[in-house]
Design an enzyme around this catalytic site. Structure first.
Site, PDB file in Angstrom:
ATOM      1  N   GLY A  54     -29.114  14.279  -5.248  1.00  0.00           N
ATOM      2  CA  GLY A  54     -30.288  13.386  -5.460  1.00  0.00           C
ATOM      3  C   GLY A  54     -29.658  12.558  -6.268  1.00  0.00           C
ATOM      4  O   GLY A  54     -28.439  12.046  -6.234  1.00  0.00           O
ATOM      5  N   GLY A  55     -30.388  11.949  -7.299  1.00  0.00           N
ATOM      6  CA  GLY A  55     -29.993  11.002  -8.349  1.00  0.00           C
ATOM      7  C   GLY A  55     -28.564  11.268  -8.999  1.00  0.00           C
ATOM      8  O   GLY A  55     -27.775  10.509  -9.434  1.00  0.00           O
TER       9      GLY A  55
ATOM     10  N   THR B   5      -5.419   4.868  10.957  1.00  0.00           N
ATOM     11  CA  THR B   5      -6.748   4.811  10.910  1.00  0.00           C
ATOM     12  C   THR B   5      -7.445   5.842  11.766  1.00  0.00           C
ATOM     13  O   THR B   5      -6.571   6.069  12.714  1.00  0.00           O
ATOM     14  CB  THR B   5      -7.575   3.535  11.213  1.00  0.00           C
ATOM     15  OG1 THR B   5      -7.145   3.043  12.486  1.00  0.00           O
ATOM     16  CG2 THR B   5      -6.704   2.409   9.960  1.00  0.00           C
TER      17      THR B   5
ATOM     18  N   GLN C  49     -26.359  13.428  -1.510  1.00  0.00           N
ATOM     19  CA  GLN C  49     -27.793  13.431  -1.252  1.00  0.00           C
ATOM     20  C   GLN C  49     -28.511  14.689  -1.606  1.00  0.00           C
ATOM     21  O   GLN C  49     -29.488  14.574  -2.068  1.00  0.00           O
ATOM     22  CB  GLN C  49     -27.835  13.365   0.338  1.00  0.00           C
ATOM     23  CG  GLN C  49     -29.342  13.002   0.991  1.00  0.00           C
ATOM     24  CD  GLN C  49     -29.628  11.739   0.486  1.00  0.00           C
ATOM     25  OE1 GLN C  49     -28.981  10.693   0.199  1.00  0.00           O
ATOM     26  NE2 GLN C  49     -31.011  11.296   0.605  1.00  0.00           N
TER      27      GLN C  49
ATOM     28  N   GLU D  59      -2.318   6.977   6.883  1.00  0.00           N
ATOM     29  CA  GLU D  59      -1.557   7.802   7.675  1.00  0.00           C
ATOM     30  C   GLU D  59      -2.220   7.432   9.356  1.00  0.00           C
ATOM     31  O   GLU D  59      -2.021   8.181   9.957  1.00  0.00           O
ATOM     32  CB  GLU D  59      -1.277   9.090   7.385  1.00  0.00           C
ATOM     33  CG  GLU D  59      -0.581   9.222   6.351  1.00  0.00           C
ATOM     34  CD  GLU D  59       0.280  10.603   5.830  1.00  0.00           C
ATOM     35  OE1 GLU D  59       0.286  11.084   6.779  1.00  0.00           O
ATOM     36  OE2 GLU D  59       0.308  10.657   4.579  1.00  0.00           O
TER      37      GLU D  59
ATOM     38  N   PHE E 281       0.921  -1.216  -0.081  1.00  0.00           N
ATOM     39  CA  PHE E 281      -0.044  -0.006  -0.152  1.00  0.00           C
ATOM     40  C   PHE E 281       0.989   1.326   0.063  1.00  0.00           C
ATOM     41  O   PHE E 281       0.483   2.160   0.698  1.00  0.00           O
ATOM     42  CB  PHE E 281      -0.920  -0.068   1.308  1.00  0.00           C
ATOM     43  CG  PHE E 281      -1.861  -1.266   1.541  1.00  0.00           C
ATOM     44  CD1 PHE E 281      -2.572  -1.498   0.222  1.00  0.00           C
ATOM     45  CD2 PHE E 281      -2.290  -1.449   2.538  1.00  0.00           C
ATOM     46  CE1 PHE E 281      -3.367  -2.520   0.399  1.00  0.00           C
ATOM     47  CE2 PHE E 281      -3.351  -2.450   2.745  1.00  0.00           C
ATOM     48  CZ  PHE E 281      -3.827  -3.142   1.695  1.00  0.00           C
TER      49      PHE E 281
HETATM   50  C1  LIG Z   1      -4.547   3.956  -0.739  1.00  0.00           C
HETATM   51  C2  LIG Z   1      -3.878   3.784   0.209  1.00  0.00           C
HETATM   52  C3  LIG Z   1      -2.529   4.485   0.407  1.00  0.00           C
HETATM   53  C4  LIG Z   1      -1.772   4.021   1.354  1.00  0.00           C
HETATM   54  N1  LIG Z   1      -0.461   4.697   1.452  1.00  0.00           N
HETATM   55  C5  LIG Z   1       0.497   4.501   2.481  1.00  0.00           C
HETATM   56  C6  LIG Z   1       1.954   4.888   2.187  1.00  0.00           C
HETATM   57  O1  LIG Z   1       2.383   5.564   1.412  1.00  0.00           O
HETATM   58  N2  LIG Z   1       2.913   4.336   3.180  1.00  0.00           N
HETATM   59  C7  LIG Z   1       2.525   3.702   4.068  1.00  0.00           C
HETATM   60  O2  LIG Z   1       3.389   3.154   4.783  1.00  0.00           O
HETATM   61  N3  LIG Z   1       1.258   3.012   4.235  1.00  0.00           N
HETATM   62  C8  LIG Z   1       0.177   3.580   3.217  1.00  0.00           C
HETATM   63  N4  LIG Z   1      -1.016   2.926   3.545  1.00  0.00           N
HETATM   64  C9  LIG Z   1      -1.352   2.103   4.648  1.00  0.00           C
HETATM   65  C10 LIG Z   1      -2.209   2.392   5.539  1.00  0.00           C
HETATM   66  O3  LIG Z   1      -1.665   3.478   6.490  1.00  0.00           O
HETATM   67  C11 LIG Z   1      -2.748   1.321   6.333  1.00  0.00           C
HETATM   68  O4  LIG Z   1      -3.574   0.451   5.485  1.00  0.00           O
HETATM   69  C12 LIG Z   1      -3.606   1.843   7.501  1.00  0.00           C
HETATM   70  O5  LIG Z   1      -2.582   2.248   8.471  1.00  0.00           O
HETATM   71  C13 LIG Z   1      -4.318   0.569   8.501  1.00  0.00           C
HETATM   72  O6  LIG Z   1      -3.508  -0.651   8.468  1.00  0.00           O
HETATM   73  P1  LIG Z   1      -4.251  -1.941   7.791  1.00  0.00           P
HETATM   74  O7  LIG Z   1      -4.567  -1.658   6.557  1.00  0.00           O
HETATM   75  O8  LIG Z   1      -2.948  -2.892   8.100  1.00  0.00           O
HETATM   76  O9  LIG Z   1      -5.293  -2.179   8.852  1.00  0.00           O
HETATM   77  P2  LIG Z   1      -5.238  -3.052  10.337  1.00  0.00           P
HETATM   78  O10 LIG Z   1      -4.261  -2.380  11.014  1.00  0.00           O
HETATM   79  O11 LIG Z   1      -5.201  -4.330  10.082  1.00  0.00           O
HETATM   80  O12 LIG Z   1      -6.512  -2.704  10.840  1.00  0.00           O
HETATM   81  C14 LIG Z   1      -7.675  -3.053  10.668  1.00  0.00           C
HETATM   82  C15 LIG Z   1      -9.248  -2.199  11.388  1.00  0.00           C
HETATM   83  O13 LIG Z   1      -8.700  -2.598  12.759  1.00  0.00           O
HETATM   84  C16 LIG Z   1      -8.843  -1.467  13.258  1.00  0.00           C
HETATM   85  N5  LIG Z   1      -7.671  -1.399  14.593  1.00  0.00           N
HETATM   86  C17 LIG Z   1      -6.494  -1.931  14.380  1.00  0.00           C
HETATM   87  N6  LIG Z   1      -5.775  -1.830  15.615  1.00  0.00           N
HETATM   88  C18 LIG Z   1      -6.470  -1.380  16.473  1.00  0.00           C
HETATM   89  C19 LIG Z   1      -6.349  -0.856  17.667  1.00  0.00           C
HETATM   90  N7  LIG Z   1      -5.421  -1.313  18.454  1.00  0.00           N
HETATM   91  N8  LIG Z   1      -7.684  -0.388  18.283  1.00  0.00           N
HETATM   92  C20 LIG Z   1      -8.903  -0.248  17.650  1.00  0.00           C
HETATM   93  N9  LIG Z   1      -8.642  -0.261  16.387  1.00  0.00           N
HETATM   94  C21 LIG Z   1      -7.832  -1.046  15.652  1.00  0.00           C
HETATM   95  C22 LIG Z   1      -8.138  -0.315  12.236  1.00  0.00           C
HETATM   96  O14 LIG Z   1      -8.668   1.065  12.711  1.00  0.00           O
HETATM   97  C23 LIG Z   1      -8.870  -1.108  11.104  1.00  0.00           C
HETATM   98  O15 LIG Z   1     -10.271  -0.299  11.313  1.00  0.00           O
HETATM   99  C24 LIG Z   1      -1.847   3.191   2.355  1.00  0.00           C
HETATM  100  C25 LIG Z   1      -3.230   2.357   2.440  1.00  0.00           C
HETATM  101  C26 LIG Z   1      -3.805   2.620   1.456  1.00  0.00           C
HETATM  102  C27 LIG Z   1      -5.162   1.813   1.280  1.00  0.00           C
END
Ligand SMILES: Cc1cc2nc3c(=O)[nH]c(=O)nc-3n(C[C@H](O)[C@H](O)[C@H](O)COP(=O)(O)OP(=O)(O)OC[C@H]3O[C@@H](n4cnc5c(N)ncnc54)[C@H](O)[C@@H]3O)c2cc1C
Length: 393
Positions: free
Chosen positions: A342-343, A368, A339, A366, A156
């Site tokens: 609309g359509g 979640t 919303q 960066e 990613f």
């Molecule tokens: C389009 C795109 C661009 C990106 N660009 C970059 C980039 O340039 N560089 C880079 O390094 N990364 C990048 N990423 C990665 C991105 O930062 C990660 O996808 C993100 O940090 C989430 O990690 P994960 O996908 O492994 O989800 P997970 O860590 O597996 O999380 C899954 C779910 O569980 C929740 N969760 C996880 N741990 C906890 C906790 N302790 N408490 C509560 N909830 C939790 C999360 O919030 C999420 O809802 C990119 C991702 C995408 C999709």
């Protein structure tokens, strides 16, 4: 706090970016989304007008105009095209390792090329098995004759295949947890380094998101950022500074969608009057505008703190708050904009459906928004605050 905090110089640069966005980028936005192709013409536009310079000090060929203005530039571009706004935000994300932890020699070697836009940058922390839990990464960096051999993969990664320079995190001591991680500058033409594939995705379609592989990729010792073992700290300090860039992208999306919905609501008539005169639609517009302004307050507040030289815990919390609130606002506001249309809101001919798709990622990357909430709560708990209502013994 809103636009009124800007100085005349900041306003002037903001207006230049706004004009470029409206005249040169807006007409390309739908095409960029549909073609799924990285918009090199937008990069060229930024180069011509020196916009990459907004992220660098004058000593390295930048404008030295500070964080607030850099965020405003990302916001202005993202009002019309979030993919193009992301190009600016990721130039900063990929450069921050050098800016925060680089030696003078490393900065002199790389920052001028990034400030002119000759080179694009990327930040590679995430792996297939480690996103939120980034310390669980598996990529390793083994010391060998005057350098390091990197092995593993990253998933990613924004700007994969278009960046010339990647800030990469890998374990120099796989048994040491957080303190076994180190940070490296990896040039795109490093033997053993490859972009294995690019991911198709819901939004920001013109931005590349790819998997990087390292197969004994040789990185010279002088490309280590900071000391061995400091990588995790560097990664987190970078995110403290870069997350508001995603906040700015999100705010741009939210304000852009609000402005579009307002214009639409003025001219679309039902039951004999413009829909803006129906109170339920008027209330939506009022709430959208108010949320944007509140988000702007948090975002610009962060910009002012950074420009005043604040660092540490205050910055960490303000950064997470700006990213969290701007991105939740973007998702909610763009959905409301659909919303209101609309359509028509749901079809490709109108930009708000793209904006709603683009908004979603701002709640994910960066860190979640669940992670942002954890960061904010952790900082609150450290603050040792007492309630004014606590009885004094
Ligand atoms: C389009 C795109 C661009 C990106 N660009 C970059 C980039 O340039 N560089 C880079 O390094 N990364 C990048 N990423 C990665 C991105 O930062 C990660 O996808 C993100 O940090 C989430 O990690 P994960 O996908 O492994 O989800 P997970 O860590 O597996 O999380 C899954 C779910 O569980 C929740 N969760 C996880 N741990 C906890 C906790 N302790 N408490 C509560 N909830 C939790 C999360 O919030 C999420 O809802 C990119 C991702 C995408 C999709």
């Amino acid at each position: 706090m809103g636009y009124h905090v800007l100085t005349d110089e900041q306003r002037e640069i903001r207006d230049l970016v706004r004009t470029l966005a409206r005249e040169r980028i807006a007409p390309r936005a739908a095409e960029i989304d549909e073609s799924h192709e990285f918009p090199w013409d937008v990069v060229e536009l930024y180069r011509e007008h020196g916009l990459f310079g907004l992220f660098y000090d004058e000593a390295y060929g930048g404008l030295g105009t500070g964080t607030l203005l850099a965020l405003i530039a990302i916001e202005e571009v993202s009002k019309v095209c979030a993919t193009s706004g992301l190009i600016l935000a990721v130039q900063e994300l990929g450069s921050l390792g050098l800016k925060l932890a680089g030696t003078d020699e490393q900065k002199q070697r790389y920052l001028p090329r990034l400030a002119s836009g000759e080179w694009l940058a990327a930040y590679a922390l995430t792996e297939s098995g480690s996103g939120s839990d980034s310390a669980a990464m598996r990529t390793t960096a083994r010391r060998e004759d005057g350098g390091y051999a990197l092995n593993g993969s990253k998933r990613f990664i924004t700007n994969a295949a278009v960046a010339n320079l990647y800030t990469v995190f890998a374990k120099t001591d796989p048994d040491a947890g957080h303190s076994g991680i180190s940070a490296f500058v990896v040039e795109a033409d490093t033997p053993g380094f490859e972009v294995a594939r690019l991911e198709p995705k819901l939004g920001i379609s013109g931005s590349t998101t790819g998997e990087l592989t390292f197969d004994d990729a040789r990185v010279p010792a002088e490309n280590l950022l900071g000391e061995e073992g400091e990588g995790f700290k560097i990664a987190m300090r970078i995110l403290d500074r870069s997350r508001p860039g995603i906040g700015a992208q999100a705010l741009g999306l939210a304000q852009g969608a609000t402005d579009y919905a307002l214009e639409y609501a003025r001219s679309r008539e039902t039951m004999g009057k413009p829909i803006a005169d129906h109170q339920l639609i008027a209330a939506k517009l009022a709430d959208m505008e108010t949320a944007c302004e509140a988000a702007r307050g948090l975002l610009y507040g962060f910009g002012q703190m950074a420009d005043a030289g604040l660092d540490g815990a205050d910055l960490t919390k303000a950064s997470a708050q700006a990213k969290l609130f701007c991105s939740d606002t973007a998702m909610w506001v763009t959905t409301e904009a659909v919303q209101i249309l609309g359509g028509y809101g749901y079809i490709r001919e109108y930009p708000v459906e793209r904006m709603m798709r683009d908004a979603k990622i701002t709640q994910i990357y960066e860190g979640t928004n669940e992670i942002q909430r954890l960061v904010i709560a952790r900082e609150m708990l450290k603050e040792n605050r007492v309630s004014q209502l606590t009885a004094v013994a």
